[in-house]
Design a protein around this motif. Structure first.
Motif, PDB file in Angstrom:
ATOM      1  N   ASP B   9      74.298  27.283  50.596  1.00 37.67           N
ATOM      2  CA  ASP B   9      73.133  26.443  50.266  1.00 37.67           C
ATOM      3  C   ASP B   9      73.546  25.296  49.345  1.00 37.67           C
ATOM      4  N   VAL B  12      75.230  22.625  51.308  1.00 35.96           N
ATOM      5  CA  VAL B  12      74.294  21.801  52.085  1.00 35.96           C
ATOM      6  C   VAL B  12      73.701  20.704  51.191  1.00 35.96           C
ATOM      7  N   VAL B  13      73.320  21.101  49.971  1.00 35.25           N
ATOM      8  CA  VAL B  13      72.735  20.123  49.043  1.00 35.25           C
ATOM      9  C   VAL B  13      73.788  19.093  48.609  1.00 35.25           C
ATOM     10  N   LYS B  15      76.357  18.111  50.279  1.00 36.53           N
ATOM     11  CA  LYS B  15      76.604  17.218  51.410  1.00 36.53           C
ATOM     12  C   LYS B  15      75.534  16.133  51.465  1.00 36.53           C
ATOM     13  N   ARG B  16      74.307  16.559  51.265  1.00 38.79           N
ATOM     14  CA  ARG B  16      73.197  15.605  51.258  1.00 38.79           C
ATOM     15  C   ARG B  16      73.425  14.522  50.197  1.00 38.79           C
ATOM     16  N   MET B  98      65.797  29.090  49.986  1.00 38.17           N
ATOM     17  CA  MET B  98      67.195  28.877  49.641  1.00 38.17           C
ATOM     18  C   MET B  98      67.492  29.448  48.254  1.00 38.17           C
TER      19      MET B  98
END
Lengths: 322, 266
Positions: B9, B12-13, B15-16, B98
């Protein structure tokens, strides 16, 4: 039928401001509940309690059978939230936004991508899918935000003022989208300060003011509560107003209101168009010259005014909840 | 399993956030433009009037600039979180199933990557104005790692403050007022023993001084003519810097997490 959302006695205070003041609510599974109220009525606070963003000071709430306090983690897997602002990342493309949400719902790489494409298609955003959101219009951003709430196919959906700030055309488009998506049996809690919106979308409406539900029912029930049909007519002179009042007195089912200056008469009646015909006959018999006559049903606006003493679109005197 | 999920998780953040660096390259340009300007101003304007015994001022200056730059870089953590908060993005994240830690872990991680990019650019700038590394590559690498680690720990403090003030504008103004003194009342641009007594004591115990001196030593930018002030953190700057890192993390990781759990947009 079981209830998808149950709230009992929710209280939330911010210092001396009481945002929720003993809110009770039940939303049966598969229905659309419209939470209608002015700014600062506590709508957003209620949504935040249901979506585990805020903890209430008192009372309890269950969503999809799960307690907002004790089972918050599991609850979040079953809900979708689209907030007051379009909570999308400007620098990401539409696809990247939805893909990210899918990953964070733990759908896995492949399913997240498929779901993102599917939703972009459904919300008419395919052409813009690979452009950064920065260039989207307000309506597109809202649609993308709504798509984000649907990524995990949640059983309970919360939309907090989904059309606030949209131009009339985008609002109509948004309504179509929302109507379409709840056909699938999703439970929806929708907050709004627009009466038309509640009227058009919601099965049940809860009118909320100063942190409490002050009336609840279908749009028709609420309108009936305020008073059923009314006969409204205008005449040319004050003398005729008196004559008309006497002539129609027998048809009234409640107190007759007369506006001496506008020569306007409001008569609460029951019986539909037959009463209208009878009224015209009686006025004709007395030779009253009628300028305008009609049968009116109350609007939600009237409901609101009667219940709260103010119009829904005027800010309440309370401090805003936000 | 749960930990793996939490790390995924966080990734993912992160990467954003990193996509933003790619899409808005101005951000990287402007986060390096200011320090490059500092290098030029100090090297060519003040440099001539500041005497450092036994070495060229530019050699002395660069470690201070690195420290200042990575601390400024760490403030992005706070402004980024404050911005996400005002835009309602934090609300959305908090309504998702998440890991609760992911937003903060992702944010601090992406800001670490950003800082690594910035420090590379700053080292190249340094080389151009005449700064040289006089130690082994391993030591130099340790110097970079220490600076980045220090900034990483500091970014958790910025995360806490960013979530507390909730407005990117307020945060930026506040951090400016705060970062300037802590990077100037230190041994970053002048030798701390030249400062008046009160400021000298502050400078000697300032964590920024410890990390700056540690970097200077690891890059070999010291001269036998200078003896570090006789206070423990400056006698053992590497150890002291690591100590500060641990202290920052112990205090601010829990505080930031606590604040995140109760964070809602206004």
């Amino acid at each position: 039928m079981t209830d998808a959302i149950v709230a009992e006695g929710l209280v939330k205070r911010y210092g001396s401001v009481v945002a929720l003041n003993g809110l009770d609510l039940k939303v049966p599974e598969g229905t659309i509940m419209g939470l209608l109220g002015p700014n600062g009525a506590g709508k957003t606070t209620a949504v935040r309690v249901f979506t585990t963003l805020l903890e209430a000071d008192e009372g309890s709430a269950r969503v999809a059978g799960l307690d907002v306090r004790g089972q918050a983690d599991e609850l979040r897997r079953n809900i979708g939230l689209s907030g007051q602002y379009a909570a999308v990342d400007d620098n990401l493309t539409g696809f990247e936004n939805l893909d990210m949400v899918g990953r964070l719902y733990h759908l896995g790489r492949a399913r997240s991508r498929d779901r993102a494409r599917e939703l972009l298609e459904r919300f008419d955003l395919s052409d813009a899918a690979d452009r950064p959101v920065k260039g989207y219009s307000g309506g597109m951003r809202r649609r993308l935000d709504l798509a984000g709430a649907l990524v995990a196919k949640p059983s309970v959906l919360f939309l907090d003022e989904p059309t606030t700030g949209l131009d009339p055309r985008s609002r109509l488009g948004m309504w179509d989208v929302i109507e379409e998506l709840v056909k699938g049996g999703t439970t929806l809690l929708l907050t709004t300060q627009y009466l038309e919106e509640a009227d058009r979308l919601a099965d049940q409406i809860a009118v909320i003011d100063q942190g409490r539900v002050i009336a609840e029912g279908t749009a028709d029930q609420l309108k009936d509560q305020v008073g059923g049909e009314r006969l409204e007519l205008s005449v040319a002179t004050a003398a005729e107003l008196g004559t008309a009042r006497t002539a129609l007195g027998g048809l009234a089912v409640g107190p007759v209101e007369a506006d001496e200056r506008q020569h306007h008469l409001t008569v609460p009646v029951a019986g539909g168009s037959a009463v209208l015909m009878e009224a015209i006959r009686r006025l004709d018999a007395e030779s009253v010259k009628v300028l305008d006559i009609g049968l009116r049903r109350p609007t939600l606006d009237d409901v609101f005014l009667t219940l709260t003493g103010h119009h829904p679109d005027s800010d309440s005197a309370e401090e805003q909840e936000k | 399993m749960k930990l793996l999920q939490a790390l995924a998780d966080g990734a993912v953040v992160a990467k954003r956030n990193l996509i933003k660096i790619k899409r808005v390259p101005d951000l990287l340009v402007f986060s390096t433009a200011a320090p490059i300007m500092f290098v030029l101003l100090f090297a060519y304007v003040f440099g001539g009037s500041i005497e450092i015994p036994g070495m060229d001022y530019r050699e002395f200056l660069m470690a201070g600039i690195f420290a200042q730059t990575v601390l400024f870089g760490a403030t992005i953590t706070g402004s980024g979180l404050a911005e996400d908060m005002t835009k309602g993005i934090i609300d959305r994240f908090r309504s998702l199933p998440m890991a609760r830690s992911a937003v903060l872990v992702g944010r601090t991680t992406s800001d670490l990557v950003n800082n690594a990019l910035v420090i590379v650019i700053m080292m190249i700038t340094g080389l151009i104005v005449g700064w040289r590394i006089h130690s082994s590559p391993l030591e130099a690498l340790a110097g970079v790692a220490l600076l980045l680690l220090f900034a990483y720990a500091f970014s958790w403090a910025m995360a806490w403050i960013g979530l507390l003030v909730r407005s990117p504008e307020v945060f930026n103004n506040a951090s400016f007022i705060f970062i300037f003194p802590i990077t100037y009342i230190a041994n970053t641009f002048v030798q701390s023993d030249r400062l008046p007594p009160v400021l000298r004591h502050i400078a000697e115990w300032n964590p920024v001084s410890a990390v700056t001196l540690a970097a200077r030593e690891l890059f070999g930018n010291t001269s036998p003519l200078q003896t570090p002030p006789d206070v423990w953190p400056l006698q053992h700057p590497v150890l002291a810097s690591l100590g500060w890192v641990v202290v920052f993390l112990l205090i601010f990781v829990p505080l930031a997490n606590y604040q995140y759990k109760r964070a809602v947009a206004r």
